[in-house]
Design a protein around this motif. Structure first.
Motif, short mmCIF file in Angstrom:
data_model
loop_
_atom_site.label_atom_id
_atom_site.label_comp_id
_atom_site.label_asym_id
_atom_site.label_seq_id
_atom_site.Cartn_x
_atom_site.Cartn_y
_atom_site.Cartn_z
N ASN A 21 61.44 -48.45 54.56
CA ASN A 21 61.01 -48.52 53.17
C ASN A 21 62.15 -48.48 52.18
N TYR A 22 63.38 -48.50 52.68
CA TYR A 22 64.53 -48.42 51.78
C TYR A 22 64.53 -49.63 50.84
N GLN A 23 64.97 -49.43 49.62
CA GLN A 23 64.99 -50.43 48.54
C GLN A 23 63.60 -50.73 48.00
N ALA A 24 62.60 -49.96 48.38
CA ALA A 24 61.25 -50.24 47.91
C ALA A 24 61.01 -49.68 46.51
N ALA A 25 61.87 -48.78 46.04
CA ALA A 25 61.62 -48.15 44.74
C ALA A 25 62.95 -47.80 44.08
N HIS B 239 75.37 -36.82 44.92
CA HIS B 239 74.26 -36.37 45.75
C HIS B 239 73.36 -35.37 45.01
N LEU B 240 73.86 -34.78 43.94
CA LEU B 240 73.04 -33.86 43.15
C LEU B 240 72.06 -34.60 42.25
N GLU B 241 72.21 -35.91 42.13
CA GLU B 241 71.34 -36.71 41.27
C GLU B 241 70.11 -37.12 42.07
N TRP B 242 69.13 -36.26 42.08
CA TRP B 242 67.93 -36.47 42.88
C TRP B 242 67.05 -37.57 42.32
N ASP B 243 67.24 -37.92 41.07
CA ASP B 243 66.56 -39.06 40.47
C ASP B 243 67.54 -39.69 39.49
N ASP C 100 73.26 -52.76 47.20
CA ASP C 100 72.45 -51.56 47.43
C ASP C 100 72.29 -50.86 46.09
N VAL C 101 71.27 -51.25 45.34
CA VAL C 101 71.01 -50.69 44.02
C VAL C 101 69.53 -50.36 43.91
N PRO C 102 69.16 -49.43 43.01
CA PRO C 102 67.75 -49.03 42.90
C PRO C 102 66.93 -49.98 42.04
N PHE C 103 65.62 -49.87 42.16
CA PHE C 103 64.65 -50.54 41.29
C PHE C 103 64.75 -52.07 41.35
N LEU C 104 65.08 -52.62 42.51
CA LEU C 104 65.12 -54.07 42.66
C LEU C 104 63.71 -54.65 42.71
N PRO C 105 63.49 -55.81 42.09
CA PRO C 105 62.20 -56.49 42.30
C PRO C 105 62.11 -56.98 43.74
N LEU C 106 60.90 -57.26 44.18
CA LEU C 106 60.70 -57.65 45.59
C LEU C 106 61.26 -59.03 45.89
N GLU C 107 61.35 -59.89 44.88
CA GLU C 107 61.83 -61.25 45.09
C GLU C 107 63.11 -61.50 44.31
N SER C 108 63.98 -62.33 44.86
CA SER C 108 65.16 -62.77 44.13
C SER C 108 64.73 -63.71 43.01
N VAL C 109 65.55 -63.78 41.96
CA VAL C 109 65.24 -64.62 40.80
C VAL C 109 66.44 -65.49 40.48
N ASP C 110 66.25 -66.81 40.52
CA ASP C 110 67.29 -67.76 40.11
C ASP C 110 67.07 -68.12 38.65
N ALA C 111 68.11 -68.03 37.88
CA ALA C 111 68.01 -68.36 36.46
C ALA C 111 68.05 -69.87 36.25
N ASP C 112 67.25 -70.37 35.32
CA ASP C 112 67.37 -71.76 34.89
C ASP C 112 68.58 -71.94 33.99
N ARG C 113 68.93 -70.87 33.30
CA ARG C 113 70.10 -70.91 32.42
C ARG C 113 70.77 -69.55 32.44
N VAL C 114 72.07 -69.54 32.71
CA VAL C 114 72.85 -68.31 32.62
C VAL C 114 73.52 -68.30 31.25
N LEU C 115 73.23 -67.26 30.51
CA LEU C 115 73.70 -67.16 29.13
C LEU C 115 75.18 -66.77 29.09
N PRO C 116 75.83 -66.97 27.95
CA PRO C 116 77.21 -66.47 27.84
C PRO C 116 77.24 -64.95 27.93
N GLU C 117 78.36 -64.43 28.41
CA GLU C 117 78.48 -62.97 28.51
C GLU C 117 78.36 -62.31 27.15
N GLU C 118 78.91 -62.95 26.14
CA GLU C 118 78.81 -62.44 24.78
C GLU C 118 78.89 -63.61 23.82
#
Length: 642
Positions: free
Chosen positions: A134-138, A217-221, A389-407
């Motif tokens: 269940n890792y990466q599920a939440a 490791h002290l950051e339980w949430d 390996d990051v938290p709160f990922l959506p279940l599906e990958s998302v390809d952008a139709d347009r990648v915006l400028p960084e700034e």
């Protein structure tokens, strides 16, 4: 419940010579030497191999082991004249301290006896396969360093729970369990009484220098200080005892005024609690009231709406709509809004990658034909959800139709939209600003809320990619630069902008970074606070029996000098690294190195999820199983035959 020793059969193969036994009366501190036992006093010996493994003599030729680590000490028991390991005792269930129990080797293969584990860590040990399935599920996992495999490898081994405020006895040796949660929720320290003198095996509750090894490791949430508060209370319990030797799982033994060291660490933990509790203490909450026009829909301005929990709709005069932070759960509210206004979404975007701000993007593309526009930082974890390996990922990958400028600024219909990085709660975050009905609006995701909501911030957490001077402070300056009339934050937080709040946030950034740095060992604090100092990319990968997989190892160096890193994948029955498997690289100061590995998958590999681990040595200091990757072994596709 206390446990009395039944003298489990932890026999060794053959007999070790008593002539090599260390003198238990010697208490002089030595520098940490890997590959040999050292006497540290009070009948305790230490073997350094990534973690400090301790041995306590129970009778001639017998010992109890505290935190077995990789188990390489088994080869050197003849140095100390040991023929029997009575038991293995664990302070907390992190894989660097227990991996020798499940990795092929003499400890896992030959030890026969009891393994004492804190009661609070037992659920994870009992169901480690479900944890990884269940890792990466939440969001944040219940452990950042869970074992890869079950601890028991033999029916002649037995897992026994030990609760706080109970004792384990081995003849005349008594280990008193004291609750010191923090690194894990169930972590225990063990007090050893030797007449008028006492030693405490504190696991990772404390580290030399009044610090904590890997304090993330002290950051339980991802936002509360609960784990830090529990760690503070555990130190209070320890400090109520006489302590002559403080024996941590990592780093040097503390001999000089250990109770004073714990008190200094407690003060630092309380400053960390304060940093996590209030981002702008004393500032008022300046809520903005919007009109409810349909169920789950509020009108902020004539051409700006909030709907559902996190989502916003910007309306164009031509009937088009731009959606920010669409969420599956908010789509029914969006349908009511579309029905109410006659608008049609044609562009969808997200302030950050978290699923509660992005998992409706693909739905809008499918239902309305909306294009997906993403800031490059937000697009990074979304385009391939298996990469990081990051938290709160959506279940599906998302390809952008347009990648915006960084700034910069861009046009959507009649609107001039500003877009820029807006890191803080997570690094992969951006913000949008524009003029709506003559009001300057900042749509800002999850960084800053009114002080009455969540302490004024979406929280900071290393696993979530939070940063302070580079993150929160940068975003606070963006707010001061834009000076919007209205801030449209996530989770239905609408409020009037006030410069004093953002100036207070800037001061908090310095305080919060200092509070974190103060509990980290060493001067390069981020090397101890970043859980991805070494990582696999991709983090999750598929393979088939008899095939191979290509995977990269990324090593980051936060120090001001170059770093020598040696990496060595841990072989398993099904995953075989190349020969020779040990790789060496020099990482420049402030830089990173990327190394490619090819892992062979056995023809007989079992299908299902397996874990690949990596031992890492930084400047001759070993970090067992410093990172893992998820390997999903799939069945081979059968060729169709006529």
């Amino acid at each position: 419940m206390g446990h009395s020793s039944t003298q489990p059969s932890g026999h060794l193969s053959g007999h070790a010579s008593e002539s090599h036994r260390s003198d238990p009366s010697r208490s002089g501190h030595r520098s940490i030497a890997e590959g040999r036992w050292q006497s540290v006093g009070l009948g305790v010996l230490r073997y350094a191999d990534g973690v400090n493994t301790y041995a306590v003599r129970t009778e001639p030729g017998h010992i109890v082991i505290i935190d077995p680590g990789r188990g390489r000490w088994w080869h050197h028991l003849d140095q100390i004249g040991v023929t029997m390991v009575d038991a293995v005792v664990i302070t907390h269930l992190h894989r660097d301290g227990v991996c020798g129990l499940y990795r092929p080797g003499p400890l896992a293969d030959e030890y026969r006896g009891d393994i004492f584990l804190p009661t609070g860590d037992l659920p994870l040990a009992d169901d480690i396969k479900t944890f990884w399935a269940n890792y990466q599920a939440a969001g944040c996992p219940t452990s950042y360093a869970a074992p890869r495999q079950p601890l028991l490898r033999s029916s002649r081994q037995r897992l026994r729970a030990i609760s706080a405020d109970s004792e384990i006895c081995f003849g005349k040796v008594r280990l008193c369990a004291i609750a010191t949660p923090g690194h894990s929720r169930g972590a225990l320290s063990y007090l050893l009484n030797c007449g008028d003198r006492q030693a405490i095996f504190c696991g990772d509750a404390a580290h030399a220098g009044a610090t904590i090894h890997q304090p993330y490791h002290l950051e339980w949430d991802h936002w509360t200080p609960e784990g830090v508060l529990q760690a503070w209370y555990g130190l209070e319990r320890l400090r109520s005892n006489r302590i002559d030797l403080l024996l941590p799982s990592h780093g040097n033994i503390v001999r000089r005024e250990p109770r004073d060291l714990l008190a200094r660490l407690q003060d630092r933990l309380l400053r960390l609690v304060s940093a996590k509790t209030a981002i702008a203490a004393g500032e008022p909450s300046r809520w903005y009231n919007a009109e409810t026009v349909a169920e789950g829909v509020r009108q902020i301005l004539p051409h700006l709406y909030a709907f559902g929990g996190n989502s916003y709709l910007l309306a164009s005069y031509d009937g088009s709509a731009l959606i920010v932070d669409p969420v599956k759960g908010s789509l029914p509210a969006l349908e009511r809004l579309v029905e109410h206004t006659g608008l049609r979404p044609d562009v969808a975007t997200a302030t950050h990658y978290h699923y509660d701000h992005s998992n409706g993007l693909l739905d809008l593309r499918k239902r309305y034909g909306a294009q997906i526009w993403l800031h490059p930082w937000v697009a990074e974890p979304l385009r391939d959800r298996n990469r990081l390996d990051v938290p709160f990922l959506p279940l599906e990958s998302v390809d952008a139709d347009r990648v915006l400028p960084e700034e910069g600024r861009l046009r959507w219909r009649e609107y001039d939209l500003g877009v820029r990085p807006y890191p803080g709660q997570t690094w992969w975050h951006c913000a949008f600003d524009t003029l709506v009905d003559d009001r300057r609006v900042l749509i800002s995701g999850d960084n800053f809320q009114p002080p009455s909501r969540w302490n004024g911030t979406g929280g900071f957490c290393a696993f979530n990619g939070s940063r302070f001077r580079e993150g929160f402070a940068r975003s606070a300056r963006v707010g001061l630069q834009i000076a919007p009339d209205i801030v449209c934050n996530g989770h239905q937080c609408l409020y009037h902008f006030d410069a004093r709040l953002h100036e207070a946030i800037l001061a908090w950034c310095d305080e919060a970074e200092t509070a974190v740095a103060d509990v980290c060992p060493g001067s390069a604090w981020r090397a101890n606070y970043d859980p991805r100092v070494v990582r696999f990319e991709p983090f999750a990968i598929e393979a088939i029996p008899g095939g191979s997989l290509d995977i990269h190892v990324v090593v980051t160096n936060y120090k001001r000098t170059s770093l020598v890193a040696e990496i060595e994948p841990v072989p398993t029955a099904d995953l075989a690294p190349p020969t020779p498997s040990r790789r060496r690289t020099t990482v420049p100061a402030g830089g990173s190195r990327r190394l490619k590995l090819r892992i062979d998958v056995a023809e007989t590999a079992k299908t299902g999820r397996q874990l690949l681990a990596l031992d890492v040595t930084f400047d001759k200091v070993v970090h067992p199983e410093a990172c893992v990757a998820l390997v999903d072994v799939k069945r081979k596709r059968r060729k169709r035959t006529r």
